[in-house]
Design an enzyme around this catalytic site. Sequence first.
Site, PDB file in Angstrom:
ATOM      1  CG  HIS A  97      -1.869  -0.856   1.022  1.00 16.85           C
ATOM      2  ND1 HIS A  97      -3.171  -0.823   1.490  1.00 16.85           N
ATOM      3  CD2 HIS A  97      -2.330  -2.256   0.178  1.00 16.85           C
ATOM      4  CE1 HIS A  97      -4.267  -1.715   1.058  1.00 16.85           C
ATOM      5  NE2 HIS A  97      -3.677  -2.586   0.495  1.00 16.85           N
ATOM      6  CG  HIS A 260      -5.101 -11.748  -2.555  1.00 13.12           C
ATOM      7  ND1 HIS A 260      -6.095 -11.517  -3.032  1.00 13.12           N
ATOM      8  CD2 HIS A 260      -4.568 -10.769  -1.845  1.00 13.12           C
ATOM      9  CE1 HIS A 260      -6.278 -10.007  -2.940  1.00 13.12           C
ATOM     10  NE2 HIS A 260      -5.369  -9.596  -1.978  1.00 13.12           N
TER      11      HIS A 260
END
EC number: 1.11.1.21
Length: 733
Positions: A97, A260
């Site tokens: 992020h 993920h």
Amino acid sequence: MSTDSQCPVTGRANKHAARVGRMNRDWWPNQLNLKILHQHSPLSNPMGGNFNYSEEFKALDLAAVRNDIFELMTNSQDWWPADYGHYGPLFIRMAWHSAGTYRTGDGRGGARSGSQRFAPLNSWPDNANLDKARMLLWPIKQKYGKKISWADLLIFAGNCALESMGFKTFGFGGGREDIWEPGEDIYWGAEDTWLGDKRYSGERLLENPLAAVQMGLIYVNPEGPNGNPDPLAAAKDIRETFARMAMNDEETVALIAGGHTFGKCHGAGAATHVGPEPEGASIIEQGLGWKCSLGTGRGEHTITSGLEGAWTTNPVKWDNGFFDVLFSYDWALAKSPAGAHQWIPTDPAAKGTVPDAHNPAKRHAPMMLTTDLALKLDPIYGPISKRFHEQPDLFADAFARAWFKLTHRDMGPRACYLGPEVPAEDLIWQDPLPARNHELIDDQDIAELKGKIVTSGLSVSQLVSTAWASASTFRSSDRRGGANGARIRLAPQKDWEVNQPAQLKLVLETLEGIQKQFNSAQSGGKRVSIADLIVLGGCAAVELAARNAGHEIIVPFTPGRTDAAQEQTDVVAFAPLEPAADGFRNYLKTRYSVSAEELLVDRAQLLTLSAPEMTVLIGGMRVLDANADRSRHGVFTRRPGTLTNDFFVNLLDMGTTWNATSEAEDVFEGRDRVTGEMKWTGTRVDLIFGSNSLLRAQAEVYGCKDAQEKFVVDFIAAWSKVMNLDRFDIANS
């Protein structure tokens, strides 16, 4: 009587004495914002003017930092327990992020400044609970102090997290310097509510230069567009968003699937249990936000995205588990405990295959997000995912390279990377340059070449505009573009409208002839590159123009640029660098919702120019007759090609009245106030230097009778700055 004490300055009772009344922009919201040209003042930097971060980082024991981060990641803290006993997934999300705000449209965003520490990013909904990740890293930062910036530490911690869970990363380059206040130049969107999406118009047309789909998100909505759980619609959002962040389809699949593979989502309960973000939290929280009132508020009671569950059966180990799970089951739509859309296997056997993050007595089924299913169901992403599933080594290499690109995309060329873990391989997205393999020209050669250039038949206007076109593509945001490499002679730049392809071809052919003649005459290894010759041509033209104005002055020139090849130039990746507007050349490709003067200031900021530098460059470029289309707009002089302050003198002449030529108010006529005789034409970019009070103050300095010499000196200084913005070889030597 009020118990609140009165402010000793204003006399008003106010708990916040530092507050002020209405600002100028409150009264005049369309006022031109010049503050973006004067950000990050040394006055806000506690490190002092003599601090050299690159030298500090070079002295850092990076291996020791890695060992400390490895130890930290499995040392779970009671105040924020680690999922599965490992902070690695949290650190990966933090690094992702930090870097993931980058967008190709203007090169802004990204990890290079450590801006995740500040508003708005530190309080974006998508960054919920990353405050904990940074607080967990504080002992590491505290230990190594000035030798590693927060910006570098956030990314390095992400690398370490991957490595500690069994993944081999591609490498790491340091050199990111911290900022000390939020940047004001980044447009995050016009929305005034979190998760708003005013950025779309028509049939889901995303506003430039934005990449994320909603205010406060890094990428896309994991539940699907605006929460609609449609995997194929989500795939469209993913493709556009990741493309605007410089990722192709394979890189996109690798990043999502690779990320993920680790960790879980957190949605133990409703969002009503979650307190304010860090910027809105109480002073007693000491920089932390999103305090949760559900249960313990942490561990198994954590609420972050509202989604809940893990993707794989071993969320703290690198493996092919994401694709194994994705392709092993059919998926049914469900809701998390927080009410968010997600997907669960239809096969009951999936239950109990995933360990709980905190309670060893509990087991769960895996889950997938709407955006995960897009990787399976989309006709383009699906085959890529299948190939990665069948070839784990291919997937690992793709993820390693995509992760490296994600975390280094805004750092510029390899010359800007620091440390022992910089990969040796040149990557096309780094805009590689060939190494110099010849002796450089000396002062005598430079003087000789200048003479050949100014007698070649090329005009001051042609030489100046070509040098400017080559150098002014530079973007400080991601350190791309610039004159080094002479990519102006390659696709796509050679065909850009703003570069006047027909004139450019003539100038390049002439300069290449001079280059060939000079190089063939050398008996040793001395050579001049066309990249150097383009800049030298501009410098020679500026000297000639100054001489024509009565000033004998040498324009600084440092050789050493090399010439890139077409195969070293990604045509698609360079397309976003094409100027939609370049006020310095009075160029506007089409009419935009943003004013021409705002676009000028934006480009000046990307060129690291101050308001005085922007002002003097505009004045100089106009009298040097360097408009992109050879128009007369703003050429407020009777002696074009001569470096005078005529632009300012004539703009500020009260004997001239101005009127728009159309309702668009983008071109204006200047007429004699008494006779009505036409004197000049100009654009908004020209007239703003007489209209805007701040820019008029700058223009008045250069419009004075005693300002001619200062104007020439200041123009040459600003010109030289632009010509050398991408000379990291000089800066780093």
